[in-house]
Write a protein that holds these residues in place. Structure first.
Motif, PDB file in Angstrom:
ATOM      1  N   THR A   1       0.891  -1.183   0.091  1.00 61.16           N
ATOM      2  CA  THR A   1      -0.096   0.205   0.014  1.00 61.16           C
ATOM      3  C   THR A   1       0.928   1.324   0.053  1.00 61.16           C
ATOM      4  O   THR A   1       1.700   1.197   0.808  1.00 61.16           O
ATOM      5  CB  THR A   1      -0.842   0.074   1.005  1.00 61.16           C
ATOM      6  N   ALA A   2       0.610   2.041  -1.024  1.00 61.62           N
ATOM      7  CA  ALA A   2       1.571   3.308  -1.245  1.00 61.62           C
ATOM      8  C   ALA A   2       1.013   4.046  -2.173  1.00 61.62           C
ATOM      9  O   ALA A   2      -0.095   3.539  -3.007  1.00 61.62           O
ATOM     10  CB  ALA A   2       2.916   3.084  -1.504  1.00 61.62           C
ATOM     11  N   VAL A   3       1.374   5.280  -2.496  1.00 58.29           N
ATOM     12  CA  VAL A   3       1.133   6.415  -3.647  1.00 58.29           C
ATOM     13  C   VAL A   3       2.586   5.613  -4.632  1.00 58.29           C
ATOM     14  O   VAL A   3       3.677   5.797  -4.075  1.00 58.29           O
ATOM     15  CB  VAL A   3       1.271   7.649  -3.378  1.00 58.29           C
ATOM     16  N   TYR A   4       1.975   5.496  -5.637  1.00 61.82           N
ATOM     17  CA  TYR A   4       2.972   5.154  -6.715  1.00 61.82           C
ATOM     18  C   TYR A   4       3.406   6.196  -7.693  1.00 61.82           C
ATOM     19  O   TYR A   4       2.380   6.618  -8.139  1.00 61.82           O
ATOM     20  CB  TYR A   4       2.597   3.775  -7.353  1.00 61.82           C
ATOM     21  N   TYR A   5       4.412   6.413  -7.838  1.00 61.75           N
ATOM     22  CA  TYR A   5       5.115   7.546  -8.957  1.00 61.75           C
ATOM     23  C   TYR A   5       5.740   6.816  -9.984  1.00 61.75           C
ATOM     24  O   TYR A   5       6.802   6.321  -9.785  1.00 61.75           O
ATOM     25  CB  TYR A   5       5.796   8.478  -8.114  1.00 61.75           C
ATOM     26  N   CYS A   6       5.437   7.466 -11.143  1.00 64.61           N
ATOM     27  CA  CYS A   6       6.404   7.042 -12.462  1.00 64.61           C
ATOM     28  C   CYS A   6       7.381   8.119 -12.370  1.00 64.61           C
ATOM     29  O   CYS A   6       7.404   9.400 -12.000  1.00 64.61           O
ATOM     30  CB  CYS A   6       5.443   7.286 -13.626  1.00 64.61           C
ATOM     31  N   ASN A   7       8.521   7.725 -12.796  1.00 60.90           N
ATOM     32  CA  ASN A   7       9.888   8.525 -12.895  1.00 60.90           C
ATOM     33  C   ASN A   7      10.296   8.540 -14.367  1.00 60.90           C
ATOM     34  O   ASN A   7      10.530   7.439 -14.581  1.00 60.90           O
ATOM     35  CB  ASN A   7      10.692   8.446 -11.666  1.00 60.90           C
ATOM     36  N   ALA A   8      10.841   9.480 -14.680  1.00 62.03           N
ATOM     37  CA  ALA A   8      11.415   9.435 -16.045  1.00 62.03           C
ATOM     38  C   ALA A   8      12.809  10.559 -16.041  1.00 62.03           C
ATOM     39  O   ALA A   8      12.711  11.259 -15.580  1.00 62.03           O
ATOM     40  CB  ALA A   8      10.814   9.851 -17.200  1.00 62.03           C
ATOM     41  N   ASP A   9      14.076  10.052 -16.589  1.00 61.99           N
ATOM     42  CA  ASP A   9      15.193  10.792 -16.799  1.00 61.99           C
ATOM     43  C   ASP A   9      15.318  10.905 -18.244  1.00 61.99           C
ATOM     44  O   ASP A   9      15.345  10.054 -18.985  1.00 61.99           O
ATOM     45  CB  ASP A   9      16.503   9.722 -16.574  1.00 61.99           C
ATOM     46  N   ILE A  10      15.037  12.051 -18.689  1.00 60.55           N
ATOM     47  CA  ILE A  10      14.784  12.538 -19.969  1.00 60.55           C
ATOM     48  C   ILE A  10      15.789  13.676 -20.593  1.00 60.55           C
ATOM     49  O   ILE A  10      15.887  14.573 -19.645  1.00 60.55           O
ATOM     50  CB  ILE A  10      13.311  12.767 -20.146  1.00 60.55           C
ATOM     51  N   LEU A  11      16.331  13.361 -21.773  1.00 57.00           N
ATOM     52  CA  LEU A  11      16.909  14.617 -22.502  1.00 57.00           C
ATOM     53  C   LEU A  11      16.000  15.313 -23.282  1.00 57.00           C
ATOM     54  O   LEU A  11      15.213  14.984 -24.083  1.00 57.00           O
ATOM     55  CB  LEU A  11      18.105  13.808 -23.483  1.00 57.00           C
ATOM     56  N   GLU A  12      15.985  16.503 -22.924  1.00 58.07           N
ATOM     57  CA  GLU A  12      15.169  17.559 -23.561  1.00 58.07           C
ATOM     58  C   GLU A  12      15.329  17.658 -24.963  1.00 58.07           C
ATOM     59  O   GLU A  12      16.455  17.429 -25.309  1.00 58.07           O
ATOM     60  CB  GLU A  12      14.952  18.934 -22.647  1.00 58.07           C
ATOM     61  N   ALA A  13      14.400  18.100 -25.635  1.00 55.42           N
ATOM     62  CA  ALA A  13      14.379  18.360 -27.225  1.00 55.42           C
ATOM     63  C   ALA A  13      15.377  19.263 -27.961  1.00 55.42           C
ATOM     64  O   ALA A  13      16.182  18.836 -28.793  1.00 55.42           O
ATOM     65  CB  ALA A  13      13.044  18.460 -28.063  1.00 55.42           C
ATOM     66  N   ILE A  14      15.327  20.342 -27.314  1.00 52.48           N
ATOM     67  CA  ILE A  14      16.259  21.369 -27.860  1.00 52.48           C
ATOM     68  C   ILE A  14      17.616  21.564 -27.233  1.00 52.48           C
ATOM     69  O   ILE A  14      18.668  21.551 -27.905  1.00 52.48           O
ATOM     70  CB  ILE A  14      15.353  22.963 -27.925  1.00 52.48           C
ATOM     71  N   SER A  15      17.355  21.747 -25.883  1.00 51.81           N
ATOM     72  CA  SER A  15      18.548  21.943 -24.892  1.00 51.81           C
ATOM     73  C   SER A  15      19.323  20.925 -24.828  1.00 51.81           C
ATOM     74  O   SER A  15      20.584  21.019 -24.524  1.00 51.81           O
ATOM     75  CB  SER A  15      18.082  22.508 -23.492  1.00 51.81           C
ATOM     76  N   LEU A  16      18.925  19.524 -24.960  1.00 51.78           N
ATOM     77  CA  LEU A  16      19.436  18.266 -24.715  1.00 51.78           C
ATOM     78  C   LEU A  16      19.876  18.340 -23.261  1.00 51.78           C
ATOM     79  O   LEU A  16      20.890  17.624 -22.893  1.00 51.78           O
ATOM     80  CB  LEU A  16      20.576  18.036 -25.647  1.00 51.78           C
ATOM     81  N   ALA A  17      19.172  19.083 -22.466  1.00 50.51           N
ATOM     82  CA  ALA A  17      19.775  18.942 -20.940  1.00 50.51           C
ATOM     83  C   ALA A  17      18.866  18.001 -20.447  1.00 50.51           C
ATOM     84  O   ALA A  17      17.739  17.513 -20.824  1.00 50.51           O
ATOM     85  CB  ALA A  17      18.899  20.415 -20.214  1.00 50.51           C
ATOM     86  N   ARG A  18      19.490  17.342 -19.334  1.00 45.58           N
ATOM     87  CA  ARG A  18      19.032  16.038 -18.774  1.00 45.58           C
ATOM     88  C   ARG A  18      18.009  16.403 -17.591  1.00 45.58           C
ATOM     89  O   ARG A  18      18.540  17.314 -16.560  1.00 45.58           O
ATOM     90  CB  ARG A  18      20.059  15.226 -18.217  1.00 45.58           C
ATOM     91  N   ARG A  19      16.807  15.912 -17.694  1.00 39.79           N
ATOM     92  CA  ARG A  19      15.876  16.472 -16.632  1.00 39.79           C
ATOM     93  C   ARG A  19      14.909  15.180 -15.791  1.00 39.79           C
ATOM     94  O   ARG A  19      14.774  14.340 -16.636  1.00 39.79           O
ATOM     95  CB  ARG A  19      14.973  17.288 -17.031  1.00 39.79           C
ATOM     96  N   ASP A  20      14.729  15.532 -14.718  1.00 40.70           N
ATOM     97  CA  ASP A  20      13.832  14.423 -14.033  1.00 40.70           C
ATOM     98  C   ASP A  20      12.605  14.660 -14.012  1.00 40.70           C
ATOM     99  O   ASP A  20      12.294  15.743 -13.530  1.00 40.70           O
ATOM    100  CB  ASP A  20      14.804  14.082 -12.638  1.00 40.70           C
ATOM    101  N   TYR A  21      11.480  13.739 -14.369  1.00 40.01           N
ATOM    102  CA  TYR A  21      10.436  14.221 -14.003  1.00 40.01           C
ATOM    103  C   TYR A  21       9.466  13.044 -13.370  1.00 40.01           C
ATOM    104  O   TYR A  21      10.207  11.908 -13.364  1.00 40.01           O
ATOM    105  CB  TYR A  21       9.750  14.038 -15.807  1.00 40.01           C
ATOM    106  N   TRP A  22       8.130  13.573 -12.864  1.00 40.17           N
ATOM    107  CA  TRP A  22       7.769  12.854 -11.854  1.00 40.17           C
ATOM    108  C   TRP A  22       6.093  13.041 -12.392  1.00 40.17           C
ATOM    109  O   TRP A  22       5.783  13.787 -12.732  1.00 40.17           O
ATOM    110  CB  TRP A  22       7.637  13.178 -10.495  1.00 40.17           C
ATOM    111  N   GLY A  23       5.340  11.695 -12.305  1.00 39.69           N
ATOM    112  CA  GLY A  23       4.056  11.615 -12.213  1.00 39.69           C
ATOM    113  C   GLY A  23       3.415  12.017 -11.095  1.00 39.69           C
ATOM    114  O   GLY A  23       3.957  12.518 -10.178  1.00 39.69           O
ATOM    115  N   GLN A  24       2.049  12.275 -11.222  1.00 43.02           N
ATOM    116  CA  GLN A  24       1.149  12.790 -10.353  1.00 43.02           C
ATOM    117  C   GLN A  24       1.080  12.115  -8.881  1.00 43.02           C
ATOM    118  O   GLN A  24       0.680  12.324  -8.053  1.00 43.02           O
ATOM    119  CB  GLN A  24      -0.031  13.480 -10.751  1.00 43.02           C
ATOM    120  N   GLY A  25       1.533  10.702  -9.162  1.00 40.19           N
ATOM    121  CA  GLY A  25       1.106   9.785  -8.272  1.00 40.19           C
ATOM    122  C   GLY A  25      -0.079   9.113  -8.205  1.00 40.19           C
ATOM    123  O   GLY A  25      -1.261   9.717  -8.824  1.00 40.19           O
ATOM    124  N   THR A  26      -0.445   7.867  -8.047  1.00 39.58           N
ATOM    125  CA  THR A  26      -1.710   7.094  -7.880  1.00 39.58           C
ATOM    126  C   THR A  26      -1.611   6.161  -6.723  1.00 39.58           C
ATOM    127  O   THR A  26      -0.658   5.271  -6.463  1.00 39.58           O
ATOM    128  CB  THR A  26      -1.729   6.335  -9.168  1.00 39.58           C
TER     129      THR A  26
END
Length: 121
Positions: free
Chosen positions: A90-115
């Motif tokens: 039992t928990a709130v489950y979160y999706c996470n992604a380590d993504i290279l952005e389209a233009i800047s190619l900066a690496r960013r960490d994104y999170w879902g809203q949780g379920t």
């Protein structure tokens, strides 16, 4: 802007199964890594399962043999199949992604809203 959209969790009896999905949308160059974390009540967020940047998988010891992470690269989607669920899952489950952005190619960490996933005994 990148968004991670998670499927709805739910209430399941112990021993039951549930499947979560998480889709990444928006403009980006590449997904480096993607997976699932969870935060049980009163506890810190912890890794559940994830695909690494090297293409392998990591699982928390507590879910090995019960949970399976899979992906559909064409849909930028990861799935978490949870079997033999226990009340301690039992928990709130979160999706996470380590993504290279389209233009800047900066690496960013994104999170879902949780379920919320609740397993009753």
């Amino acid at each position: 802007q990148v968004q991670l959209v998670e499927s709805r969790g739910g209430l399941v009896q112990a021993g039951g199964s549930l499947r979560l999905s998480c889709a990444a949308s928006g403009r980006f160059f590449r997904i480096n890594a993607m997976g699932w974390y969870r935060q049980p009540p009163g506890k810190q967020r912890e890794l559940v399962a994830a695909f690494t940047s090297g293409g392998g998988t990591n699982y928390a010891d507590s879910v090995k043999g019960r949970f399976t992470i899979s992906r559909d690269n064409a849909k930028n989607t990861v799935y978490l199949q949870m079997n033999s669920l226990k009340p301690e899952d039992t928990a709130v489950y979160y999706c996470n992604a380590d993504i290279l952005e389209a233009i800047s190619l900066a690496r960013r960490d994104y999170w879902g809203q949780g379920t919320q996933v609740t397993v009753s005994s």
